[in-house]
Scaffold this motif. Structure first.
Motif, PDB file in Angstrom:
ATOM      1  N   LEU A 183       1.231  10.549   7.440  1.00  0.00           N
ATOM      2  CA  LEU A 183       0.567   9.266   7.725  1.00  0.00           C
ATOM      3  C   LEU A 183       0.721   8.893   9.197  1.00  0.00           C
ATOM      4  O   LEU A 183      -0.227   8.445   9.844  1.00  0.00           O
ATOM      5  CB  LEU A 183       1.142   8.149   6.845  1.00  0.00           C
ATOM      6  N   HIS A 240      -5.764   5.034  11.909  1.00  0.00           N
ATOM      7  CA  HIS A 240      -5.621   4.030  10.861  1.00  0.00           C
ATOM      8  C   HIS A 240      -4.352   4.263  10.028  1.00  0.00           C
ATOM      9  O   HIS A 240      -3.596   3.329   9.746  1.00  0.00           O
ATOM     10  CB  HIS A 240      -6.864   4.063   9.966  1.00  0.00           C
ATOM     11  N   SER A 241      -4.121   5.522   9.663  1.00  0.00           N
ATOM     12  CA  SER A 241      -2.938   5.799   8.831  1.00  0.00           C
ATOM     13  C   SER A 241      -1.660   5.559   9.641  1.00  0.00           C
ATOM     14  O   SER A 241      -0.643   5.125   9.094  1.00  0.00           O
ATOM     15  CB  SER A 241      -2.974   7.211   8.243  1.00  0.00           C
ATOM     16  N   ARG A 280      -1.006   1.934   9.418  1.00  0.00           N
ATOM     17  CA  ARG A 280      -0.504   1.551   8.086  1.00  0.00           C
ATOM     18  C   ARG A 280       0.953   1.966   7.911  1.00  0.00           C
ATOM     19  O   ARG A 280       1.750   1.245   7.303  1.00  0.00           O
ATOM     20  CB  ARG A 280      -1.345   2.217   7.003  1.00  0.00           C
ATOM     21  N   ASP A 319       0.841  -1.205   0.000  1.00  0.00           N
ATOM     22  CA  ASP A 319       0.000   0.000   0.000  1.00  0.00           C
ATOM     23  C   ASP A 319       0.876   1.255   0.000  1.00  0.00           C
ATOM     24  O   ASP A 319       2.105   1.171  -0.030  1.00  0.00           O
ATOM     25  CB  ASP A 319      -0.984  -0.026   1.177  1.00  0.00           C
ATOM     26  N   PHE A 320       0.226   2.407   0.063  1.00  0.00           N
ATOM     27  CA  PHE A 320       0.976   3.664   0.020  1.00  0.00           C
ATOM     28  C   PHE A 320       1.892   3.801   1.244  1.00  0.00           C
ATOM     29  O   PHE A 320       2.970   4.379   1.159  1.00  0.00           O
ATOM     30  CB  PHE A 320      -0.016   4.833  -0.074  1.00  0.00           C
ATOM     31  N   GLY A 321       1.467   3.247   2.380  1.00  0.00           N
ATOM     32  CA  GLY A 321       2.291   3.311   3.592  1.00  0.00           C
ATOM     33  C   GLY A 321       3.624   2.609   3.374  1.00  0.00           C
ATOM     34  O   GLY A 321       4.692   3.143   3.693  1.00  0.00           O
ATOM     35  N   ASP A 326       1.215  10.856  11.755  1.00  0.00           N
ATOM     36  CA  ASP A 326       0.522  11.798  12.641  1.00  0.00           C
ATOM     37  C   ASP A 326      -0.843  12.182  12.064  1.00  0.00           C
ATOM     38  O   ASP A 326      -1.384  13.239  12.379  1.00  0.00           O
ATOM     39  CB  ASP A 326       1.404  13.051  12.820  1.00  0.00           C
ATOM     40  N   GLY A 327      -1.412  11.339  11.202  1.00  0.00           N
ATOM     41  CA  GLY A 327      -2.724  11.630  10.607  1.00  0.00           C
ATOM     42  C   GLY A 327      -3.831  11.017  11.431  1.00  0.00           C
ATOM     43  O   GLY A 327      -4.166  11.523  12.511  1.00  0.00           O
ATOM     44  N   THR A 328      -4.405   9.934  10.974  1.00  0.00           N
ATOM     45  CA  THR A 328      -5.461   9.233  11.725  1.00  0.00           C
ATOM     46  C   THR A 328      -4.849   7.994  12.395  1.00  0.00           C
ATOM     47  O   THR A 328      -3.726   7.600  12.076  1.00  0.00           O
ATOM     48  CB  THR A 328      -6.567   8.753  10.761  1.00  0.00           C
TER      49      THR A 328
END
Lengths: 323, 292
Positions: free
Chosen positions: B184, B190-191, B194, B129-131, B186-188
């Motif tokens: 990512l 979930h992020s 990931r 994935d993007f992560g 420090d976002g949600t």
């Protein structure tokens, strides 16, 4: 008279001012008054164009990982990247008309807005990459060069940049075909096969015959469109025939012949039933193309959410620091 | 000219090709002489290592095309892939010059089997994935930038020039990945998860980046190459600067094992590389007599 003076005169004055702008072949700009029909037509057309750039990346991206030389891989990757850039400018042009890019993407994946039906055909051998450059970008340029004089300023300006880049792409595509035609028999066979498959869909890119094109008259009156579908199609055929000869491929139309009386080539009628089937979602790749776009949007939702959450936290931290 | 289409059959003015794509020989006009006292085959092998790293990661990044979450990132990922492809072309061309084989970039990219690829295994790991893509890009660009900064001083002037150009590109790649990893992390919630998983997936392949191969040791001795072990401190410092604001810890996942002591630089890869090469090389190999 300025737009501000026109406002004082009410709707009729506004309409007269708009009509005068069109009659004098001047540009309408985002802050000018414009009739709802003009705005709606532009949003539909520019969004369709933006969607075509984005969906149009897929048949070409299909060959990036398999391109048979590093130079061709670089050319193809740069081209597909340019198309994403064209999509971006065009979506920005629609935003000057008061719509949101996200809504347009929703409409695309929900099948409520269209894109050029040519991209619903598959790319099956590497010559397809060259033929897309030669014929599909070629047809797009014939369609788009007159749009550089479109009455809506932001669209006209976007088209100038897009057309310049499209002409690079077209030359690159043609150069690939010239190289392949001077290669092996198998390569020449690939070029002819790709030409056979893309010729008729390319002619369909100009839209239905004039007698069957309900929007053309109004779009021409508004200075959005400058030539009819059939005029542009003829121009494309006349330009392409000598290029096919130089290349050494046969265009798959037994009716194709120079008509000295008309000063143009006669050519056969595309299969308009096929055109309608593809337009209505039943081409070979419609489902696949829209599904890819939908998947990219859904799979990326968590990334967009993260970016929004991070931006909100940063804004909070900055406010906190300012206190 | 009313119609850009008319330019099509013009035979001149080829300077208008899209940037970076209008050349057949990426090192055209460059003096190919191998500097005195430098072993040509070693220099060739060294350039192959650096070139293969770029080629394989460029391929992985190009797989994102039409799949990114936002058009701006579609453009950015393609751009990074294209930069690495440009580095590949120059490095492979230099490899073929230096080792005396005269193989050009395409001969090297398309007609070598898996066991002759010299890239580190980090590059061939599937994108995920993007992560994971961002975690890998941050690791790769930080490591490569540290190396290429030093390669600007290489005794091989061709390699030094390639490195100097690449430094600007890699600085952007590292910056792009760092900004995204912070967003990512420090976002949600979930992020964050990931990003953590992405980092954990690539971390077993980090130690290999700093373990010198014999060719690299000899190139250090000749004043041409960089000792990868010497890059670790800078790498750890850069990663620390990014992981801290991202709220991510350095993973503790152990290093991936080697095969009888051998790994990517020795031509011993993961199972993933064979599939990647099958896809990349298939068309070129089906038509070995063709010109493209």
């Amino acid at each position: 008279m300025t737009a501000t003076e026109a406002v004082a005169g009410g709707e009729d004055e506004l309409q007269r001012h708009f009509d005068a702008t069109i009659d004098h072949d001047q540009r309408v700009e985002p802050r000018d008054w414009m009739p709802d029909g003009y705005r709606g037509t532009l949003v539909r057309q520019i969004a369709q164009h933006a969607h075509s750039e984005i969906i149009g990346m897929q048949p070409e991206a299909n060959w990036i990982t398999r391109a048979p030389s590093l130079r061709r891989k670089a050319i193809l990757l740069a081209k597909v990247q340019d198309e994403a850039g064209h999509g971006l400018y065009l979506y920005s042009a629609t935003e000057t008309l008061g719509v949101d890019r996200t809504d347009l993407t929703d409409k695309l994946v929900e099948g409520r807005q269209k894109y050029s039906s040519i991209f619903n055909y598959p790319t099956l051998n590497f010559a397809d990459i060259g033929v897309i450059g030669w014929l599909v970008d070629g047809a797009a340029i014939v369609n788009q060069v007159p749009l550089c004089r479109c009455s809506y300023g932001p669209y006209a300006r976007a088209m100038i940049r897009v057309c310049k880049e499209e002409s690079f792409h077209q030359r690159q595509g043609y150069e690939l075909l010239l190289t392949m035609m001077s290669g092996t028999d198998e390569q020449r066979r690939m070029v002819q096969d790709a030409t056979d498959r893309w010729w008729w869909p390319s002619l369909m890119m100009f839209g239905p015959p004039d007698g069957d094109s309900p929007n053309t008259r109004q779009s021409m009156a508004w200075g959005i469109k400058r030539h009819t579908n059939d005029e542009l199609r003829q121009k494309f055929v006349d330009m392409t025939v000598p290029q096919a000869e130089t290349l050494g491929v046969t265009l798959p139309d037994p009716g194709l012949a120079w008509n000295s009386e008309r000063g143009h080539h006669d050519f056969g009628e595309p299969d308009w039933d096929e055109f309608k089937r593809v337009l209505h979602g039943n081409g070979p790749c419609n489902a696949q193309r829209v599904e890819r776009r939908r998947a990219a949007r859904e799979d990326g939702q968590w990334v967009r959410d993260a970016a929004a959450a991070y931006a909100a936290k940063q804004a909070d931290r900055e406010r906190g620091a300012a206190v | 000219m009313d119609n850009a289409y008319e330019a099509l059959v013009e035979s001149e003015g080829d300077t208008r090709w899209a940037f970076g794509t209008g050349f057949d020989d990426p090192l055209a006009g460059v003096d190919a002489t191998v500097p005195a006292g430098v072993d040509g085959p070693d220099l060739g092998a060294y350039c192959l290592m650096l070139g293969d790293d770029a080629l394989i990661l460029s391929h992985r990044l190009s797989e994102w095309c039409t799949r990114a979450h936002e058009l701006e990132d579609e453009v950015a990922l393609a751009n990074i892939s294209l930069d690495l492809l440009g580095q590949t072309r120059m490095l492979l061309a230099r490899a073929g010059q230096a080792d005396g084989s005269g193989r050009d970039e395409d001969r090297l990219a398309y007609f070598r089997d898996e066991e002759h690829f010299r890239n580190v295994r980090l590059c061939e790991l599937p994108g995920g994935d993007f992560g994971r893509t961002i975690a890998r890009l941050l690791v790769f660009a930080s490591w490569r930038l540290a190396a290429f900064n030093r390669l600007g001083e290489s005794r091989d002037p061709v390699l030094a020039a390639i490195a100097a150009k690449a430094v600007k590109e890699l600085t952007y790649h590292r910056d792009y990945a760092a900004r995204w990893l912070v967003r990512l992390g420090d976002g949600t919630d979930h992020s964050h998860q990931r990003a953590r998983e992405g980092l954990e997936a690539v971390w077993p392949l980090v130690d290999e980046l700093f373990e010198p191969h014999d060719v690299e040791r000899r190139m250090v001795g000749a004043g041409v190459g960089v000792d990868p072990a010497s890059l670790r401190e800078e790498f750890d410092a850069v990663l620390g600067q990014v992981l801290e604001p991202a709220g991510l810890a350095t993973p503790e996942t152990p290093a991936m094992g080697r095969v009888g002591g051998r790994a990517g630089r020795d031509g011993v890869h993961t199972e993933h590389l064979g599939y990647l090469l099958a896809e990349m090389q298939g068309l070129a190999r089906a038509h070995p007599e063709a010109t493209w």
